[in-house]
Design an enzyme around this catalytic site. Structure first.
Site, PDB file in Angstrom:
ATOM      1  N   HIS A   1       0.797  -1.229   0.000  1.00 17.72           N
ATOM      2  CA  HIS A   1       0.000   0.000   0.000  1.00 17.72           C
ATOM      3  C   HIS A   1       0.830   1.281   0.000  1.00 17.72           C
ATOM      4  O   HIS A   1       0.254   2.372   0.040  1.00 17.72           O
ATOM      5  CB  HIS A   1      -0.936   0.011   1.206  1.00 17.72           C
ATOM      6  CG  HIS A   1      -2.046  -0.986   1.110  1.00 17.72           C
ATOM      7  ND1 HIS A   1      -3.044  -0.902   0.172  1.00 17.72           N
ATOM      8  CD2 HIS A   1      -2.310  -2.105   1.827  1.00 17.72           C
ATOM      9  CE1 HIS A   1      -3.887  -1.910   0.310  1.00 17.72           C
ATOM     10  NE2 HIS A   1      -3.457  -2.664   1.307  1.00 17.72           N
TER      11      HIS A   1
ATOM     12  N   GLN B   1      -1.709 -13.692   4.905  1.00 15.62           N
ATOM     13  CA  GLN B   1      -2.727 -12.752   5.341  1.00 15.62           C
ATOM     14  C   GLN B   1      -4.111 -13.281   4.965  1.00 15.62           C
ATOM     15  O   GLN B   1      -4.358 -13.632   3.813  1.00 15.62           O
ATOM     16  CB  GLN B   1      -2.476 -11.380   4.709  1.00 15.62           C
ATOM     17  CG  GLN B   1      -3.219 -10.263   5.391  1.00 15.62           C
ATOM     18  CD  GLN B   1      -2.566  -8.909   5.197  1.00 15.62           C
ATOM     19  OE1 GLN B   1      -1.347  -8.785   5.313  1.00 15.62           O
ATOM     20  NE2 GLN B   1      -3.355  -7.891   4.910  1.00 15.62           N
TER      21      GLN B   1
ATOM     22  N   GLU C   1      -7.966 -12.564   4.460  1.00 14.03           N
ATOM     23  CA  GLU C   1      -8.721 -11.339   4.174  1.00 14.03           C
ATOM     24  C   GLU C   1     -10.046 -11.597   3.466  1.00 14.03           C
ATOM     25  O   GLU C   1     -10.607 -10.664   2.875  1.00 14.03           O
ATOM     26  CB  GLU C   1      -7.867 -10.402   3.310  1.00 14.03           C
ATOM     27  CG  GLU C   1      -6.523 -10.065   3.931  1.00 14.03           C
ATOM     28  CD  GLU C   1      -5.695  -9.132   3.075  1.00 14.03           C
ATOM     29  OE1 GLU C   1      -5.846  -7.915   3.235  1.00 14.03           O
ATOM     30  OE2 GLU C   1      -4.905  -9.624   2.240  1.00 14.03           O
TER      31      GLU C   1
ATOM     32  N   ASP D   1      -9.781  -5.476   4.915  1.00 17.17           N
ATOM     33  CA  ASP D   1     -10.203  -6.162   3.694  1.00 17.17           C
ATOM     34  C   ASP D   1     -11.192  -7.277   4.000  1.00 17.17           C
ATOM     35  O   ASP D   1     -12.071  -7.583   3.187  1.00 17.17           O
ATOM     36  CB  ASP D   1      -8.994  -6.715   2.937  1.00 17.17           C
ATOM     37  CG  ASP D   1      -8.327  -5.655   2.073  1.00 17.17           C
ATOM     38  OD1 ASP D   1      -8.991  -4.651   1.758  1.00 17.17           O
ATOM     39  OD2 ASP D   1      -7.151  -5.824   1.721  1.00 17.17           O
TER      40      ASP D   1
END
Length: 249
Positions: A38, A139, A141, A167
């Site tokens: 990001h 991760q 999400e 998310d």
């Protein structure tokens, strides 16, 4: 049987300045995570950031922008301690990521020249062993990933699971990372990681959230970010509200 792991605390770094890593390395943090998903990090800046971590003796993880063999190879070659891999939805994807990141039993390409091999000062056997110590954290999400969390956690060489609550909320059609459904899914993921004796990670805004989720089994915390911590510290000095700068525009 799982064992209790001591909590580890880090923060996201979103600003391209290796001096930040040096500063953070002088604190009691256990690690930092460079947010290449990001924030605007190119390969050269990532190299400098990891170099700063090695100089300051603080482990540097990189949150990669995508599951891509070239991206994973590059991040590990420059000496990242591990990778935080976004959007891992299945055990099959987790196995693919591990294969991209591992020499032995995997598909990672070898060179003795990069930082991870100490610039050809290690033997090939030593470099292979060193390289295969990098931690791969998946991760979680999506609802699919939550349902697959136990299977993902049990993939060999997956070091842990990391709950991406924002998310995850979006995937559930929600706009609140603390909505009851998100918190319930978060607890399920933390429990899956704990049962597999893996790191149970998540991003939290500060100490109160960290304490809350530590009681639910979380043990690998990314607390806020360099930008948030800087803003909070400055606001504590300058006052409660943002300054009106419209007249200066």
């Amino acid at each position: 049987m799982h064992r209790t792991r001591p909590a580890q605390i880090g923060t996201f770094v979103k600003t391209g300045a290796p001096q930040l890593i040096e500063v953070l390395g002088s604190t009691a943090l256990d690690f930092v995570v460079i947010d290449a998903e990001h924030a605007p990090f190119d390969r050269g800046m990532l190299d400098l950031m990891v170099m700063g971590g090695h100089a300051a003796r603080i482990p540097v993880f990189i949150r990669i922008p995508e599951m891509n063999p070239a991206v994973i190879l590059s991040c590990l070659d420059i000496g990242a301690a591990g990778l935080l891999v976004p959007h891992v939805d299945s055990a099959e994807q987790a196995r693919e990521v591990v294969a991209m990141a591992r020499y032995r039993g995997g598909r990672r390409g070898y060179s003795g020249g990069p930082r991870c091999a100490r610039y050809a000062s290690l033997s090939m056997a030593q470099a292979l062993h060193q390289g295969d110590q990098a931690q791969i954290i998946c991760q979680i999400e999506s609802a699919q990933a939550v349902a697959q969390a136990q299977a993902i956690a049990e993939v060999p060489d997956v070091a842990g699971l990391f709950v991406g609550r924002a998310d995850l909320a979006l995937a559930m059609g929600l706009d609140d990372a603390r909505a009851p459904a998100v918190l319930q899914a978060t607890q399920a993921v933390l429990q899956a990681a704990t049962r597999a004796d893996k790191l149970a990670g998540m991003h939290v805004g500060g100490t109160p959230e960290r304490e809350q989720f530590m009681h639910q089994g979380a043990n690998w915390f990314v607390v806020a970010s360099d930008q948030t911590l800087l803003r909070q510290a400055v606001q504590a000095i300058a006052g409660a509200g943002p300054k009106d700068r419209s007249a200066a525009a």
